[in-house]
Write a protein that holds these residues in place. Structure first.
Motif, mmCIF file in Angstrom:
data_model
loop_
_atom_site.group_PDB
_atom_site.id
_atom_site.type_symbol
_atom_site.label_atom_id
_atom_site.label_comp_id
_atom_site.label_asym_id
_atom_site.label_seq_id
_atom_site.Cartn_x
_atom_site.Cartn_y
_atom_site.Cartn_z
ATOM 1 N N SER A 105 0.816 -1.213 0.000
ATOM 2 C CA SER A 105 0.000 0.000 0.000
ATOM 3 C C SER A 105 0.849 1.262 0.000
ATOM 4 N N LEU A 106 2.119 1.130 0.383
ATOM 5 C CA LEU A 106 2.981 2.310 0.503
ATOM 6 C C LEU A 106 3.219 3.017 -0.832
ATOM 7 N N PRO A 107 3.606 2.318 -1.900
ATOM 8 C CA PRO A 107 3.800 3.028 -3.161
ATOM 9 C C PRO A 107 2.527 3.650 -3.710
ATOM 10 N N ILE A 108 1.363 3.025 -3.420
ATOM 11 C CA ILE A 108 0.088 3.605 -3.858
ATOM 12 C C ILE A 108 -0.157 4.916 -3.136
ATOM 13 N N ALA A 109 0.056 4.916 -1.808
ATOM 14 C CA ALA A 109 -0.125 6.140 -1.021
ATOM 15 C C ALA A 109 0.871 7.217 -1.446
ATOM 16 N N ALA A 110 2.099 6.790 -1.723
ATOM 17 C CA ALA A 110 3.111 7.752 -2.179
ATOM 18 C C ALA A 110 2.707 8.372 -3.508
ATOM 19 N N GLY A 111 2.174 7.539 -4.413
ATOM 20 C CA GLY A 111 1.712 8.046 -5.706
ATOM 21 C C GLY A 111 0.572 9.036 -5.550
ATOM 22 N N LEU A 112 -0.347 8.767 -4.609
ATOM 23 C CA LEU A 112 -1.442 9.688 -4.352
ATOM 24 C C LEU A 112 -0.922 11.040 -3.870
ATOM 25 N N MET A 113 0.017 11.011 -2.943
ATOM 26 C CA MET A 113 0.573 12.257 -2.411
ATOM 27 C C MET A 113 1.333 13.034 -3.473
ATOM 28 N N LEU A 114 2.072 12.340 -4.318
ATOM 29 C CA LEU A 114 2.806 13.001 -5.393
ATOM 30 C C LEU A 114 1.861 13.584 -6.441
ATOM 31 N N SER A 115 0.641 13.013 -6.517
ATOM 32 C CA SER A 115 -0.350 13.511 -7.471
ATOM 33 C C SER A 115 -1.119 14.707 -6.926
ATOM 34 N N GLY A 116 -0.867 15.067 -5.674
ATOM 35 C CA GLY A 116 -1.532 16.224 -5.088
ATOM 36 C C GLY A 116 -2.587 15.899 -4.056
ATOM 37 N N VAL A 117 -2.847 14.606 -3.818
ATOM 38 C CA VAL A 117 -3.815 14.218 -2.797
ATOM 39 C C VAL A 117 -3.221 14.510 -1.419
ATOM 40 N N SER A 118 -4.063 14.917 -0.463
ATOM 41 C CA SER A 118 -3.568 15.287 0.865
ATOM 42 C C SER A 118 -2.933 14.095 1.575
ATOM 43 N N ALA A 119 -2.012 14.394 2.495
ATOM 44 C CA ALA A 119 -1.355 13.345 3.273
ATOM 45 C C ALA A 119 -2.369 12.577 4.115
ATOM 46 N N GLY A 120 -3.409 13.280 4.583
ATOM 47 C CA GLY A 120 -4.436 12.634 5.392
ATOM 48 C C GLY A 120 -5.197 11.582 4.617
ATOM 49 N N ALA A 121 -5.560 11.896 3.358
ATOM 50 C CA ALA A 121 -6.276 10.931 2.524
ATOM 51 C C ALA A 121 -5.389 9.733 2.209
ATOM 52 N N ALA A 122 -4.106 9.999 1.949
ATOM 53 C CA ALA A 122 -3.165 8.899 1.709
ATOM 54 C C ALA A 122 -3.019 8.044 2.957
ATOM 55 N N PHE A 123 -3.018 8.684 4.127
ATOM 56 C CA PHE A 123 -2.926 7.941 5.384
ATOM 57 C C PHE A 123 -4.136 7.044 5.582
ATOM 58 N N VAL A 124 -5.321 7.559 5.219
ATOM 59 C CA VAL A 124 -6.547 6.766 5.332
ATOM 60 C C VAL A 124 -6.414 5.481 4.523
ATOM 61 N N PHE A 125 -5.842 5.592 3.333
ATOM 62 C CA PHE A 125 -5.633 4.402 2.507
ATOM 63 C C PHE A 125 -4.641 3.452 3.172
ATOM 64 N N LEU A 126 -3.564 3.993 3.746
ATOM 65 C CA LEU A 126 -2.559 3.158 4.416
ATOM 66 C C LEU A 126 -3.123 2.462 5.645
ATOM 67 N N SER A 127 -4.087 3.092 6.297
ATOM 68 C CA SER A 127 -4.644 2.529 7.518
ATOM 69 C C SER A 127 -5.772 1.548 7.235
ATOM 70 N N ALA A 128 -6.739 1.965 6.408
ATOM 71 C CA ALA A 128 -7.924 1.137 6.156
ATOM 72 C C ALA A 128 -7.644 0.026 5.156
ATOM 73 N N GLY A 129 -6.756 0.269 4.195
ATOM 74 C CA GLY A 129 -6.482 -0.724 3.162
ATOM 75 C C GLY A 129 -5.944 -2.033 3.701
#
Length: 361
Positions: free
Chosen positions: A254-278
């Motif tokens: 899930s880490l590279p997916i979250a990293a890709g989201l953050m690099l695309s402009g998605v907030s760190a909080g939303a990426a964290f939600v994916f890292l936690s719930a996924g």
């Protein structure tokens, strides 16, 4: 026809991704069952109090087991006498943070993000366990004849040797290495039978349906959804939750997916939600939790993960905004298949099919 092809492709890929970890988790659970007495599990994790929840959470954090590999382990400790709260805490804390995932998180996001992820996963796991103990108490009954403790003792090497002594069949009288060899092979056979017959038999049906539903969801969800998350930032948390909860993704993957989201402009909080719930849940785990612990525990399990992930995601966004740190600057930027994954998938499907057919016969 094209959709059907995509579905079977997704099902095969999902099976290949999950099968090695499920088989490893089953084997690990079988070995634990042989060498960890049920009384030990009951004593430390059996009580419906906060201390058993804390112990289960701390026990689960360092284990390098993903969200599918944790299923047989959780089933095993529940069958050994763990309370519902302890089982839920173990189910949540284990897949989110293993040693491998912690190190990988540090490598990609740095120490602030890593510490935050570990601490918040502990809190979510403990809250879920406490709520389960409070609102989904189970009545404990004494097992009269063939209890789990007696069963594990009856199939232990020591018991086997004792029975031989009682009947006069002492292999030690003929060969010095005979006893050690027989004891070793006996516990291994017992561990394998418990893992791949007893445990897998308990979760075979929800496992099958979870794989099928997970493949359907994978096909239905667009491959790239970062643009939607950026465009509707106020809904990004809910969108990520809707995708992450049923989807199978292990903590490290899930880490590279979250990293890709953050690099695309998605907030760190939303990426964290994916890292936690996924990593914490997927369709397979949802089905097993419902069968093993019931509907109320399932609601507590999902509610704790969803609410906790969103709350701590908002907290992370607040931390970054207050410190004026660009989350994307923290990202320091793995594909697996191969023979092991394919063979594991074939073995898993074969075992599941055999157990389901045997149960119908």
């Amino acid at each position: 026809m094209e959709y059907l092809t995509e579905f079977f492709t997704a099902l095969i890929e999902l099976s290949n991704a999950m099968a090695p970890y499920i088989l490893f988790g089953l084997l690990f659970a079988g070995i634990l069952h042989e060498f960890v007495p049920d009384t030990l599990v009951t004593r430390h994790l059996g009580k419906s109090n906060i201390f058993s929840v804390i112990k289960a959470t701390l026990f689960g954090i360092p284990l390098p087991v993903c969200s599918c590999g944790v299923i047989p382990l959780a089933t095993s400790i529940k069958k050994s006498g763990a309370s519902k709260g302890s089982t839920l805490s173990f189910l949540i804390s284990t897949p989110i943070t293993g040693v491998d995932s912690i190190l990988a998180t540090y490598g990609i996001f740095g120490w602030v993000f890593t510490i935050y992820r570990v601490i918040t996963s502990m809190i979510i796991a403990m809250v879920s366990g406490i709520l389960a103990n409070l609102f989904d108490k189970e009545e404990r009954v004494e097992t009269p004849a063939f209890s789990a403790v007696k069963a594990s003792t009856a199939f232990s090497p020591a018991f086997s040797m004792q029975k031989k002594e009682e009947t006069g069949e002492s292999c030690c009288s003929t060969a010095a290495s005979c006893c050690a060899t027989e004891a070793k092979s006996f516990w291994l056979t017992s561990a394998l039978r418990y893992a791949f017959v007893t445990l897998l038999g308990d979760i075979a049906k929800p496992l099958l349906w979870g794989l099928i539903i997970g493949a359907l969801i994978t096909v239905a969800i667009p491959q790239s959804f970062s643009e939607i998350l950026i465009e509707y930032s106020w809904l990004s948390y809910l969108i990520v939750i809707a995708i992450a909860v049923p989807m199978y993704v292990c903590a490290t993957a899930s880490l590279p997916i979250a990293a890709g989201l953050m690099l695309s402009g998605v907030s760190a909080g939303a990426a964290f939600v994916f890292l936690s719930a996924g990593p914490a849940t997927n369709t397979v785990t949802i089905g097993v939790v419902k069968k093993m612990l019931g509907t109320r525990s399932l609601a507590i399990y999902l509610g704790s993960i969803v609410v906790g992930s969103i709350v701590f995601g908002l907290g992370l966004d607040y931390i970054f905004s207050a410190s004026e740190i660009d989350p994307a600057s923290l990202v320091h930027m793995h594909e697996e298949a191969g023979v092991v994954a394919i063979v594991s998938s074939v073995i898993l499907w074969g075992l599941v099919g055999y157990l389901l057919l045997r149960r119908k016969a």
